[in-house]
Design a protein around this motif. Sequence first.
Motif, PDB file in Angstrom:
ATOM      1  N   LEU A  26      45.076 -17.334 -12.560  1.00  0.00           N
ATOM      2  CA  LEU A  26      44.482 -16.109 -13.110  1.00  0.00           C
ATOM      3  C   LEU A  26      42.994 -15.969 -12.754  1.00  0.00           C
ATOM      4  N   PRO A  27      42.188 -17.052 -12.916  1.00  0.00           N
ATOM      5  CA  PRO A  27      40.781 -16.923 -12.491  1.00  0.00           C
ATOM      6  C   PRO A  27      40.638 -16.538 -11.016  1.00  0.00           C
ATOM      7  N   LEU A  28      41.566 -17.027 -10.166  1.00  0.00           N
ATOM      8  CA  LEU A  28      41.495 -16.659  -8.745  1.00  0.00           C
ATOM      9  C   LEU A  28      41.782 -15.172  -8.550  1.00  0.00           C
ATOM     10  N   VAL A  29      42.759 -14.662  -9.334  1.00  0.00           N
ATOM     11  CA  VAL A  29      43.071 -13.223  -9.255  1.00  0.00           C
ATOM     12  C   VAL A  29      41.836 -12.425  -9.681  1.00  0.00           C
ATOM     13  N   GLU A  30      41.197 -12.886 -10.777  1.00  0.00           N
ATOM     14  CA  GLU A  30      40.003 -12.177 -11.246  1.00  0.00           C
ATOM     15  C   GLU A  30      38.877 -12.216 -10.214  1.00  0.00           C
ATOM     16  N   LYS A  31      38.726 -13.379  -9.591  1.00  0.00           N
ATOM     17  CA  LYS A  31      37.701 -13.521  -8.551  1.00  0.00           C
ATOM     18  C   LYS A  31      37.983 -12.548  -7.399  1.00  0.00           C
ATOM     19  N   ALA A  32      39.243 -12.464  -7.004  1.00  0.00           N
ATOM     20  CA  ALA A  32      39.610 -11.573  -5.890  1.00  0.00           C
ATOM     21  C   ALA A  32      39.350 -10.114  -6.256  1.00  0.00           C
ATOM     22  N   LEU A  33      39.705  -9.729  -7.486  1.00  0.00           N
ATOM     23  CA  LEU A  33      39.465  -8.339  -7.914  1.00  0.00           C
ATOM     24  C   LEU A  33      37.965  -8.040  -7.909  1.00  0.00           C
ATOM     25  N   SER A  34      37.173  -8.991  -8.461  1.00  0.00           N
ATOM     26  CA  SER A  34      35.712  -8.787  -8.493  1.00  0.00           C
ATOM     27  C   SER A  34      35.132  -8.688  -7.095  1.00  0.00           C
ATOM     28  N   ALA A  35      35.764  -9.424  -6.158  1.00  0.00           N
ATOM     29  CA  ALA A  35      35.257  -9.392  -4.773  1.00  0.00           C
ATOM     30  C   ALA A  35      35.718  -8.133  -4.043  1.00  0.00           C
ATOM     31  N   GLY A  36      36.499  -7.299  -4.736  1.00  0.00           N
ATOM     32  CA  GLY A  36      36.917  -6.021  -4.132  1.00  0.00           C
ATOM     33  C   GLY A  36      38.156  -6.136  -3.260  1.00  0.00           C
ATOM     34  N   VAL A  37      38.904  -7.245  -3.393  1.00  0.00           N
ATOM     35  CA  VAL A  37      40.131  -7.366  -2.587  1.00  0.00           C
ATOM     36  C   VAL A  37      41.152  -6.351  -3.117  1.00  0.00           C
ATOM     37  N   ASP A  38      41.859  -5.698  -2.215  1.00  0.00           N
ATOM     38  CA  ASP A  38      42.849  -4.678  -2.569  1.00  0.00           C
ATOM     39  C   ASP A  38      43.931  -5.263  -3.490  1.00  0.00           C
ATOM     40  N   ALA A  39      44.158  -4.592  -4.638  1.00  0.00           N
ATOM     41  CA  ALA A  39      45.101  -5.112  -5.638  1.00  0.00           C
ATOM     42  C   ALA A  39      46.523  -5.209  -5.084  1.00  0.00           C
ATOM     43  N   ASP A  40      46.904  -4.252  -4.232  1.00  0.00           N
ATOM     44  CA  ASP A  40      48.256  -4.300  -3.650  1.00  0.00           C
ATOM     45  C   ASP A  40      48.428  -5.552  -2.774  1.00  0.00           C
ATOM     46  N   LEU A  41      47.332  -5.917  -2.095  1.00  0.00           N
ATOM     47  CA  LEU A  41      47.367  -7.119  -1.244  1.00  0.00           C
ATOM     48  C   LEU A  41      47.462  -8.378  -2.120  1.00  0.00           C
ATOM     49  N   ILE A  42      46.714  -8.385  -3.221  1.00  0.00           N
ATOM     50  CA  ILE A  42      46.757  -9.544  -4.134  1.00  0.00           C
ATOM     51  C   ILE A  42      48.184  -9.721  -4.658  1.00  0.00           C
ATOM     52  N   LEU A  43      48.810  -8.583  -5.020  1.00  0.00           N
ATOM     53  CA  LEU A  43      50.174  -8.649  -5.565  1.00  0.00           C
ATOM     54  C   LEU A  43      51.155  -9.146  -4.501  1.00  0.00           C
ATOM     55  N   ARG A  44      51.108  -8.505  -3.317  1.00  0.00           N
ATOM     56  CA  ARG A  44      52.138  -8.789  -2.298  1.00  0.00           C
ATOM     57  C   ARG A  44      51.944 -10.155  -1.634  1.00  0.00           C
ATOM     58  N   ASP A  45      50.734 -10.373  -1.068  1.00  0.00           N
ATOM     59  CA  ASP A  45      50.532 -11.595  -0.270  1.00  0.00           C
ATOM     60  C   ASP A  45      50.036 -12.768  -1.110  1.00  0.00           C
ATOM     61  N   GLY A  46      49.625 -12.480  -2.354  1.00  0.00           N
ATOM     62  CA  GLY A  46      49.192 -13.553  -3.255  1.00  0.00           C
ATOM     63  C   GLY A  46      50.299 -13.928  -4.220  1.00  0.00           C
ATOM     64  N   ILE A  47      50.420 -13.135  -5.287  1.00  0.00           N
ATOM     65  CA  ILE A  47      51.333 -13.497  -6.388  1.00  0.00           C
ATOM     66  C   ILE A  47      52.794 -13.547  -5.923  1.00  0.00           C
ATOM     67  N   MET A  48      53.250 -12.463  -5.260  1.00  0.00           N
ATOM     68  CA  MET A  48      54.676 -12.419  -4.885  1.00  0.00           C
ATOM     69  C   MET A  48      55.013 -13.465  -3.830  1.00  0.00           C
ATOM     70  N   SER A  49      54.078 -13.719  -2.946  1.00  0.00           N
ATOM     71  CA  SER A  49      54.314 -14.738  -1.925  1.00  0.00           C
ATOM     72  C   SER A  49      54.450 -16.117  -2.592  1.00  0.00           C
ATOM     73  N   GLY A  50      53.600 -16.387  -3.591  1.00  0.00           N
ATOM     74  CA  GLY A  50      53.681 -17.662  -4.336  1.00  0.00           C
ATOM     75  C   GLY A  50      55.002 -17.777  -5.085  1.00  0.00           C
ATOM     76  N   MET A  51      55.449 -16.646  -5.673  1.00  0.00           N
ATOM     77  CA  MET A  51      56.720 -16.657  -6.420  1.00  0.00           C
ATOM     78  C   MET A  51      57.889 -16.953  -5.486  1.00  0.00           C
ATOM     79  N   LYS A  52      57.813 -16.356  -4.296  1.00  0.00           N
ATOM     80  CA  LYS A  52      58.896 -16.573  -3.328  1.00  0.00           C
ATOM     81  C   LYS A  52      58.976 -18.066  -2.991  1.00  0.00           C
ATOM     82  N   LYS A  53      57.803 -18.681  -2.831  1.00  0.00           N
ATOM     83  CA  LYS A  53      57.801 -20.105  -2.433  1.00  0.00           C
ATOM     84  C   LYS A  53      58.326 -20.987  -3.564  1.00  0.00           C
TER      85      LYS A  53
END
Length: 221
Positions: A26-53
């Motif tokens: 969660l802190p990493l997600v917050e860091k990414a949002l604060s850094a302006g990383v696109d939320a759709d990218l965080i969801l798809r290539d971050g969270i969902m990719s981790g879930m798939k693994k």
Amino acid sequence: MVEPDEQDLVKQIAEAVDELRDAEALPLVEKALSAGVDADLILRDGIMSGMKKFGEKFGKGEYFLPDLLLGSDIANKCIARVRPHLQSAPKKAGTVVIGAVKGDIHSIGKDLVAMQLRLGGFEVSDLGIDVPPMKFIEKASETGSDIIALSAFLTSTIPYIGEVVKYLKDVGLREKFRVIIGGTGTSADYARHIGADGWGRDGVEAVGLCQRLVASAGKSV
Ligand code: B12
């Protein structure tokens, strides 16, 4: 164009979810949002990719049920955090009733599909998990829905998808609603076999499928 630093953060999120590092994801997600990383990218290539693994690790016997529950919990918290930042479509694209079929409690993929449909402009009634066949039909009738979306994962629960199609025919409502299906163990062939109108691999495909079905309403698909 995604900056290398942003890519690295998104990769770290995927790894934290996959490796079940509850305190870090969660802190990493917050860091990414604060850094302006696109939320759709965080969801798809971050969270969902981790879930798939972590799902694959469970399949290979490297993770066990308690690991899955922890992983689901971590992923859900991260998804809740990015959800308000995802891009949403302005106008109503159609109405969908979604749920996991009777006996099935797998909710994560279904929740993601529901979320992506909402972002795609669909009004979604989410009946949750372990939903009896008639409940889908009652809710779809009550809300005047275009589409009934069924999620199923288990050899023992997938047959309930066919039950919904059968009940729709029995009550003379088969032509009124389009039926789409998804979840591990289902396929486009299975959808055809049971007389459903379509199958989607993920939320993105579900949005495209629902758009096509709504556009073709009244015609055969
Ligand atoms: C997480 C998980 C669980 C969690 C669920 C937590 C939750 N709140 O959802 C818990 C631990 C509770 C669980 C329990 C069980 N599980 Co389980 N689970 C999984 C696992 C590892 C990942 C599922 C997941 O969340 N993936 C991540 C999401 C993002 O992906 P997804 O679910 O596939 O969803 C995507 C697509 O499928 C699609 N989609 C999903 N729904 C829909 C609907 C529509 C309409 C459309 C278009 C698309 C669509 O879009 C989604 C988003 O991209 C899968 C393995 C797998 N590879 O699927 C096993 C798996 C589904 N489980 C399995 C089993 C056996 C069980 C249990 C019986 C275990 C047990 N012995 O108790 C129980 C059954 C509980 C029940 N009655 O439902 C088996 C099923 C095998 C079979 N053929 O029957 C699998 C395949 C694991 C395996 N390889 O053995 N499980």
